[in-house]
Structure formats: structure tokens, C-alpha cells
Design an enzyme around this catalytic site. Structure first.
Site, PDB file in Angstrom:
ATOM      1  N   GLY A  81       0.897  -1.171   0.295  1.00 46.89           N
ATOM      2  CA  GLY A  81       0.303   0.103  -0.246  1.00 46.89           C
ATOM      3  C   GLY A  81       0.514   1.444  -0.378  1.00 46.89           C
TER       4      GLY A  81
ATOM      5  N   CYS B 210       6.431  -0.480   7.375  1.00 46.45           N
ATOM      6  CA  CYS B 210       6.253   0.984   6.163  1.00 46.45           C
ATOM      7  C   CYS B 210       7.263   1.344   5.979  1.00 46.45           C
ATOM      8  CB  CYS B 210       6.080   2.180   7.297  1.00 46.45           C
ATOM      9  SG  CYS B 210       4.590   3.523   6.413  1.00 46.45           S
ATOM     10  N   LEU B 211       7.410   1.868   4.166  1.00 48.40           N
ATOM     11  CA  LEU B 211       8.028   2.193   3.510  1.00 48.40           C
ATOM     12  C   LEU B 211       8.884   3.618   3.610  1.00 48.40           C
ATOM     13  CD1 LEU B 211       6.432   1.468  -0.193  1.00 48.40           C
ATOM     14  CD2 LEU B 211       7.974   0.266   0.734  1.00 48.40           C
TER      15      LEU B 211
ATOM     16  N   HIS C 225      -3.158   0.586   7.919  1.00 46.61           N
ATOM     17  CA  HIS C 225      -1.872   1.465   7.837  1.00 46.61           C
ATOM     18  C   HIS C 225      -1.884   2.298   6.887  1.00 46.61           C
ATOM     19  CE1 HIS C 225       2.026   0.893   7.974  1.00 46.61           C
ATOM     20  NE2 HIS C 225       1.755   1.740   7.546  1.00 46.61           N
ATOM     21  N   GLU C 226      -2.903   2.142   5.982  1.00 45.15           N
ATOM     22  CA  GLU C 226      -2.959   3.321   4.740  1.00 45.15           C
ATOM     23  C   GLU C 226      -3.412   4.634   5.747  1.00 45.15           C
ATOM     24  OE1 GLU C 226      -0.511   3.393   2.642  1.00 45.15           O
ATOM     25  OE2 GLU C 226      -0.482   1.418   3.442  1.00 45.15           O
TER      26      GLU C 226
ATOM     27  N   HIS D 295      -1.732   6.807   7.762  1.00 46.39           N
ATOM     28  CA  HIS D 295      -0.875   7.846   6.858  1.00 46.39           C
ATOM     29  C   HIS D 295      -1.648   9.043   7.085  1.00 46.39           C
ATOM     30  CE1 HIS D 295       3.071   5.897   6.947  1.00 46.39           C
ATOM     31  NE2 HIS D 295       2.003   4.820   6.400  1.00 46.39           N
TER      32      HIS D 295
ATOM     33  N   GLN E 120       3.324   9.596   1.241  1.00 54.46           N
ATOM     34  CA  GLN E 120       4.182   8.802   1.567  1.00 54.46           C
ATOM     35  C   GLN E 120       5.639   9.395   0.395  1.00 54.46           C
ATOM     36  OE1 GLN E 120       3.130   4.632   2.867  1.00 54.46           O
ATOM     37  NE2 GLN E 120       4.160   5.318   3.322  1.00 54.46           N
TER      38      GLN E 120
HETATM   39 ZN    ZN Z   1       3.320   2.761   6.257  1.00 57.49          ZN
END
Ligand code: ZN
Length: 184
Positions: free
Chosen positions: A49, A102-103, A144-145, A148, A54
Site C-alpha cells: 500500500g 512501513c516504506l 495503516h494506510e 497516514h 508518503q
Molecule cells: Zn506506512
């Protein structure tokens, strides 16, 4: 299409509340191109995702996708979804705890409690309404997304920091029998 640069923890954009997307935005060619770039970037980073903050855009957009190939049984495949202005209509009080990465937080993993089921309302990339009931792993990815978009990172949701671990140590000490780990 283009690959977008990932904002890392510490970048203030990850702590901002994202702006809603307007109907006019959705119809714009540059917005549609941005969504294509988000999808390409998510796939290139091998993420499940990606949320717009991000990639340095403070707008309420997320893309998620889990491909069939290398995922564990705890992380089943789910189709590509583009969600614009997503909101939860229901979050189960029942929690499940799983590993998250997480990226935007390179090489870190931690155990995070999340609601086991969610109902989500959003728009798709054409502005059509989307209503989704999801459980278990995909529901966690959504939480999670969408976090953000509200300026939250998974570390904020950890009950305590005792499971926060670097990737090398994660594989060495923690992963045995626990494969439910993805970067989103
Ligand atoms: Zn993340």
C-alpha cells in the site's frame, strides 16, 4: 509514468492531516497521472500500500494491492484498489495484533494492535462511491494506510515499544513462525 520519492519518518508531511480531494481534482489529467505514479511506485517498492503523504503529496489518496506470488497465507492477495477520501464507518472493537513495516520507516518492524474488521467508505479514481467490508489482514492494511492520511505512523499505534526491531534482528530473533509482515 514516474517513480515517486518516498518521504521518510521525520519528514513533517507525514505528520500533517491530508486535504480532501475535490471532484474537480479527480477529473484532472495530472491527478490521474499521479494515481498511476503511486501505483507504479508501490509496485516498484514491493509495498502492499501507499498513501499520498508518503510521496510528498498531502491529499487523501491511498492505493493498496497484494499480489498472489510471494505472500504468506496470513497475507492473502487482494486486488488493486484506489481510494480517494476514505473514511471508516465502522471499526471492530475486537483487535488483532500483527507485525507491520512501513516504506517510510526503513528496515523497522513492530507489533501493532488493529481492529479486526472495518467498513470503509471512499471514492474510486473516477469519483464513484466505494463501500467495503474487510476483515483480518486487508483490514489492517487499510487502517495503516488511512492512518497516514491523519498524520499517524504505525509506531504511534504500538501498545509498547518492546517489539520495535531492526530488520536484521527481526529475522534473527523474532520471525520464526510469524510471517505476517509487510511494508505499507
Ligand atoms: Zn506506512
Amino acid at each position: 509514468m514516474a517513480l515517486l520519492k518516498i518521504a521518510k519518518m521525520g519528514n513533517p508531511i507525514l505528520r500533517k492531516i491530508s486535504e480532501p480531494v475535490t471532484k474537480k481534482d479527480i477529473q484532472a489529467a495530472d491527478f490521474q497521472r499521479f494515481i498511476d505514479d503511486m501505483i507504479e511506485t508501490m509496485r516498484d517498492e514491493d509495498g502492499l500500500g501507499l498513501a499520498a503523504p508518503q510521496v510528498h503529496v498531502s491529499k487523501q489518496v491511498v492505493v493498496i494491492e497484494s499480489l498472489e506470488d510471494d505472500r504468506s497465507p496470513e497475507a492473502p492477495p487482494f486486488p488493486l484498489l484506489v481510494l480517494v477520501n476514505p473514511v471508516f464507518k465502522y471499526l471492530s472493537k475486537e483487535l488483532r495484533t500483527g507485525w507491520e513495516g512501513c516504506l517510510s520507516l526503513d528496515n523497522l518492524r513492530g507489533k501493532v494492535p488493529r481492529s479486526r474488521a472495518v467498513r470503509l467508505e471512499a471514492l474510486d479514481r473516477n469519483g464513484n462511491p466505494v463501500l467495503l467490508d474487510w476483515e483480518e489482514f486487508p483490514a489492517v492494511v487499510l487502517q495503516h494506510e488511512i492512518d497516514h492520511l491523519r498524520g499517524h505512523l504505525f509506531v504511534d499505534r504500538m501498545k509498547d515499544m518492546s517489539t520495535l526491531t531492526h530488520l536484521g534482528e527481526f529475522h534473527r530473533y523474532w520471525i520464526k513462525g510469524e510471517k505476517n509482515v509487510e511494508e505499507v
